[in-house]
Design a protein around this motif. Structure first.
Motif, short mmCIF file in Angstrom:
data_model
loop_
_atom_site.label_atom_id
_atom_site.label_comp_id
_atom_site.label_asym_id
_atom_site.label_seq_id
_atom_site.Cartn_x
_atom_site.Cartn_y
_atom_site.Cartn_z
N SER A 175 -64.66 1.47 42.61
CA SER A 175 -65.59 2.09 43.56
C SER A 175 -67.02 1.84 43.11
N ASP A 177 -69.46 3.52 43.70
CA ASP A 177 -70.05 4.80 43.32
C ASP A 177 -69.94 5.05 41.82
N VAL A 178 -68.83 4.60 41.23
CA VAL A 178 -68.67 4.81 39.79
C VAL A 178 -69.76 4.07 39.04
N TYR A 180 -72.69 3.12 40.39
CA TYR A 180 -73.97 3.76 40.72
C TYR A 180 -74.19 4.98 39.83
N ALA A 181 -73.11 5.75 39.67
CA ALA A 181 -73.23 6.98 38.88
C ALA A 181 -73.70 6.65 37.47
N LEU A 200 -62.91 -1.36 33.21
CA LEU A 200 -62.05 -0.96 34.33
C LEU A 200 -61.30 -2.16 34.90
N VAL A 283 -56.22 5.58 39.95
CA VAL A 283 -57.07 6.52 39.21
C VAL A 283 -58.53 6.38 39.60
N GLY A 285 -62.02 6.97 41.12
CA GLY A 285 -62.73 8.15 41.59
C GLY A 285 -62.50 9.40 40.81
#
Lengths: 285, 372, 379
Positions: A175, A177-178, A180-181, A200, A283, A285
């Motif tokens: 993702s 988002d991971v 970005y975080a 990952l 897994v 998110g």
């Protein structure tokens, strides 16, 4: 409700047994052949009963081949060493180039990115003979013929597209988002690539590397045309057993066993990576 | 001082304009809620402030500094994602520690920082679990802790309670204000739940189709919505909407409800003769005895409890459906014929054509925003 | 008296009974549903509610026990022969059919007259506000519309029993309250019997005449929404039902000199005249030693400090939601929640006085969780 009937279970067992037999039998037969002399191999009808001999393996290790027509020097161990060198370095180079490229293709959609990625893949579709002759001529001119570097370069045609396409899929599954975080937490894009994307996609990268290794190991045409005897891998080396006085089946079998042993071992070892790689999606998110 | 300043932000994806000229500012320590249905552009706006998406036009300023070409890691923001976006290969501790580790703080300082936010969010007992071993609620708290750990000047929360169950969502809604006050961060909070928006926002920006349709305090938005669309987004049950055409007689402007005259604000005189929609909040309608002045006869269709309220569905003689809500435990007729009365002071009048609210004249236009 | 429409008797459902870890999804379930009733099976995921529904529908075998519909044992019959209509979770519309064809499907196979089918489709479409999408295909309408179409398909039939699995989870929030009212009216008017499965208590409360609260495969309580709220059978139901949830405090009871004192674990003490509780209840509370007190948020009186009573709490949040105010305050080592139906003036940081009337107090045995009393009367 998945209550399979007894009959269904039995039929399924039989089908699986037949499949296993079909695919495993040649390997099993080769293994038997490698412990036999040419005479017992060529018996008619063939039989499972024979006195096992290690002479085939001895011949390969010592590099001396005794045939009816006399003694022949072969350098199978050099071939094996070449295979290892060519495959390992080809995969290493392909990973070094392919993984960052795969990341770029996965994360940055720019105009034509899909076309470039597809062009790279299309190298896998072209028959090797199409490129190998012009390459042979070029290599003569620029002095790359019959060098490890030249071969490793050409092997990228095999390894790079494979790694690029498999690893790209794994990166796409992470993702965004991971990542970005992690960046918002204060890390540079490179740190994000190294600490988030690479670990990952790790199982995927391992699986792709392994596949590339097997393909490189099994390559025949490039090495046949572009390398001379002292740079040729086992696949080409096995040709030496087709001698003037006949085909040395026993030695060929032993050579095959020795040459598939490393890839087989790797494949079995990497099975868990493949499984891990496939379950990574769960897994997220 | 404005910590977050957005001016004329435009963002397009392919042919679709997702943000169409957003200007917005948030003061230090303020919680500003971005509220709107999905697809309104809330999340994109948040990402733009975080720096993971670039605007096509317009300007983002954080703490007075222009953020053009400033990468996300240098913006001093914290963000919590709707899907949590935890790092699956790190423990909860390492997840929370990541903003502190990025600053190369001493190990001792990192530990203190992690433990502080973990205590605040009550997850200190699961710090050494990997994300996949955490419950949904714990994941959500870990994600929040990670956003807070670096004590960022700007906190971006993207619908953080969306993926947790109702009970937890309720608990967190009550806990969050204390947490945000303790952190003193300027917060942008994205949500699709009007209750969250009203409960948490010092101000609410209602976003519709890439624009800010109304900006105001929860009170302004609930009591004085700029348009019918906004009025329908706030409140449960949804506001009743009746088609009316205001008329005028000697006593002033009024509307007809079931042939009965219901006076409306004299300032709404200019709406006379215009096709309008009358908005009546379900809690502004009462059951009354028959014969009372202005009592409208209705038939009760069904009674449905809702949280601490009871909602009654009734139909008027002309077949119009009306929802009436009252605190549970209060008595009211439950079936058959009944009478309702409307407090027309609470009625909102909207232009049926434009959907915009018709403001009573002589009153201050207390509604700002792009509705004009 | 006639037998109820549907009777479940000691029904068990065990998955993987031969494995090392058999899953006991439903245990010893006894339930009676009368004709014309709407019943909700309510619980969190894995509580056994969906297994129960699927056993009634016939998609799941019954491990033990029996199910009777109209006095006829049905638990060994094929699903189609049970006279039961089921709407599945999600939408499960047939993609190649339009919304109209989807809704009319069951009626067509029942060989109804064309005019009759049209009339009923029109009626149900009006009810669910899907008149304008009747000719569209499922793939071209929104999730909320799909759910409404799927509901329409379930409600148009007149079966002995309607089973609805999470029927309203995806509905647009703006339509929810209205449709709940209309659907309840529709079902009641036709005297249909329906069982719906949901994890959303708002939905269960709104639609059902009686709610079966399930947890861990066991029926916790089967009662009307009002009874669940006013007289929960145990601590689980007490804290599960109610939005916002019930406030609970661990406590110990002490008697003497005509008073009953309830000492909360974090120091505060509630003091009531002895006769606020029935004698039997009093005795049980003193005997239990450890008890749990429960107070519904709307029963918490909030006032300026020193006004409501001797108990104090520090306000942490005051959240006005338009027609309700939710107030959170630190009290007895936890968070106390109060609901007011007007705007409350208290501000975060202030200290307020709070009080709980004995009439509003629920008392549970801390060990077993069983209810001892509600409002001073024995449970």
């Amino acid at each position: 409700m998945d209550h399979a009937s007894r009959l269904e279970r039995i039929l399924r067992g039989i089908a699986i047994a037949a499949m296993v037999l079909f695919f495993m039998f040649p390997i099993f037969w080769i293994l038997l052949m490698s412990f036999q002399t040419n005479e017992t191999i060529l018996r008619n009808p063939p039989s499972m009963a024979f006195a096992p001999t290690l002479s085939n393996y001895a011949a390969l290790l010592t590099g001396r081949l005794d045939t009816a027509a006399g003694t022949l020097d072969i350098d199978f161990m050099q071939n094996l060493k070449n295979s290892v060198i060519l495959s390992v370095f080809s995969v290493a180079v392909a990973l070094l180039l392919g993984v960052p490229a795969a990341y770029a293709f996965a994360r940055h959609k720019f105009r034509g990115s899909e076309d470039i990625a597809f062009t790279l893949l299309s190298f896998r579709f072209a028959p090797p003979l199409l490129v190998v002759l012009p390459l042979a001529l070029y290599f003569q001119d620029i002095g790359l013929a019959d060098t490890y570097i030249g071969l490793i370069w050409v092997y990228q045609l095999i390894c790079l597209p494979l790694i690029l396409w498999i690893v790209r899929g794994y990166f796409e599954d992470i993702s965004p988002d991971v990542e970005y975080a992690y960046r918002i937490a204060g890390h540079s894009w490179f740190a994000t690539f190294r600490r988030i994307a690479l670990p990952l996609a790790g199982p995927g990268i391992a699986a792709a590397g392994l596949l590339a290794f097997i393909f490189a190991w099994n390559n025949f045409v490039f090495a046949l045309v572009l390398g001379s005897a002292d740079k040729q891998p086992v696949t080409v080396g096995a040709l030496a057993f087709v001698t003037a006085s006949g085909i040395q089946y026993g030695q060929i079998a032993a050579a095959v066993v020795l040459s598939i042993a490393p890839t087989l071992a790797l494949a079995i070892y990497a099975q868990r990576y493949l499984v891990e790689g496939l379950s990574l999606g769960a897994v997220k998110g | 001082m404005a910590v977050i300043e957005l001016s004329d932000i435009v963002k397009r994806f392919k042919d679709a304009t997702v943000l169409d000229g957003i200007s917005l500012s948030a003061d230090e320590g303020e919680t500003l809620v971005l509220f709107g249905p999905s697809g309104a552009g809330k999340t994109v706006l948040l990402r733009l402030i975080a720096g993971v998406v670039e605007p096509d036009a317009g300007n983002v300023r954080l703490g007075g500094r222009d953020m053009r070409d400033v990468p996300p890691e240098a913006r001093n923001v914290g963000m919590a994602f709707q899907n949590f976006a935890l790092f699956p290969h790190m423990t909860a501790y390492d997840n929370i520690a990541s903003p502190l580790a990025a600053r190369r703080s001493a190990a001792e300082r990192v530990r203190e920082g992690v433990e502080r936010v973990a205590r605040l969010l009550k997850i200190d007992h699961v710090l050494h679990h990997s994300p996949r071993a955490l419950s949904n609620g714990q994941k959500q708290r870990t994600a929040l802790a990670r956003a807070l750990a670096g004590s960022p000047a700007v906190l971006l929360l993207d619908d953080p309670l969306r993926n947790v169950d109702a009970k937890l969502r309720f608990e967190m809604r009550l806990e969050l204000p204390r947490l945000l006050a303790a952190e003193r961060a300027t917060t942008l909070y994205v949500t699709q739940d009007y209750r969250e928006a009203m409960a948490l926002g010092d101000r609410i920006a209602v976003m519709l189709r890439g624009r800010i349709a109304q900006l105001g305090t929860p009170e302004e938005i609930y009591l004085a919505p700029a348009s019918l669309e906004i009025a329908r987004l706030f409140g449960d049950p949804t506001i009743n909407v009746l088609d009316v055409t205001p008329e005028r007689d000697a006593e002033g402007p009024f509307v007809r409800l079931s042939r009965l005259r219901a006076p409306i604000d004299p300032g709404l005189d200019r709406a006379v003769g215009r096709p309008c929609a009358l908005g009546l909040r379900p809690e502004a309608i009462r059951f009354v005895e028959a014969g009372q002045r202005g009592a409208i006869p209705v038939t009760i269709e069904a009674e449905t409890p809702l949280n601490e309220k009871t909602v009654t569905l009734a139909t008027t003689a002309r077949g119009r459906e009306i929802l009436v809500s009252r605190p549970s435990g209060t008595s009211a007729p439950t079936e058959g014929l009944a009478h309702i009365a409307v407090d027309s002071a609470h009625a909102l009048l909207f232009d049926r054509e434009t959907g915009l609210r018709i403001l009573p004249e002589g009153k201050r236009a207390d509604v700002r925003g792009a509705a004009a | 008296m006639n037998e109820p429409l549907l009777v479940l008797e000691r029904v068990d459902k065990v998955y993987d009974p031969d494995s090392a870890h058999p899953v006991r999804a439903v245990q010893g379930l006894d339930m009676r549903v009368h004709a014309g009733e709407i019943v909700a099976l309510l619980g969190s995921s894995g509580c056994g509610k969906t297994s129960t529904l699927r056993m009634i529908a016939g998609f799941e075998e019954v491990t033990a026990g029996s199910i009777r519909l109209k006095g006829r044992e049905i638990h060994r019959l094929a699903p189609a022969r049970r006279g039961v209509a089921m709407a599945f979770e999600g939408y499960s519309l047939y993609p190649p059919l339009t919304v109209r064809e989807n809704i009319a499907f069951a009626l067509k196979s029942a060989r109804l007259k064309r005019e009759e089918v049209d009339r009923r489709v029109r009626e149900i479409a009006h009810l669910l506000e899907i008149e304008d999408i009747l000719e569209r295909y499922p793939s071209s309408i929104s999730g909320g519309q799909q759910q409404r179409a799927s509901l329409g398909r379930a409600l148009i039939r007149h079966a002995d029993l309607h089973l609805l699995d999470e029927p309203m989870g995806q509905l647009e929030p703006q339509l929810r309250a209205l449709l709940r009212g209309r659907i309840k009216h529709h079902v009641k008017e036709r005297g249909l019997t329906a069982i719906l499965v949901t994890h959303d208590q708002t939905e269960a409360n709104a639609l059902a005449d009686r709610i079966a609260v399930m947890e861990g495969g066991v029926l916790q309580q089967f009662a009307t929404p009002a009874a669940l709220k006013e007289a929960p059978a145990n601590l689980f139901t007490g804290t599960f039902i109610g939005e916002p949830p019930m406030n609970v405090f661990a406590a110990e009871a002490r008697g003497g000199s005509g008073r009953l004192r309830l000492r909360l674990d974090h120091g505060s003490e509630l003091d009531y005249p002895e006769d606020a509780f029935e004698a039997g209840v009093r005795a049980r509370m003193l005997e239990c030693r450890r008890i749990v007190l429960g107070v519904r948020p709307h029963a918490v009186s909030v006032a300026a400090e020193g006004h409501a009573g001797p108990l104090r709490a520090r306000v942490t949040a005051n959240q006005w939601l338009g027609d309700q105010t939710h107030i959170a305050a630190e009290f007895a080592g936890g968070l106390l929640v109060a609901v007011e139906h007007h705007r409350a003036a208290v501000r975060p940081g202030e200290t307020i006085g709070i009080a709980f009337a004995a009439d509003d107090l629920h008392v549970f045995d801390a060990e077993s969780g069983a209810a001892l009393s509600h409002g001073g009367r024995a449970a």
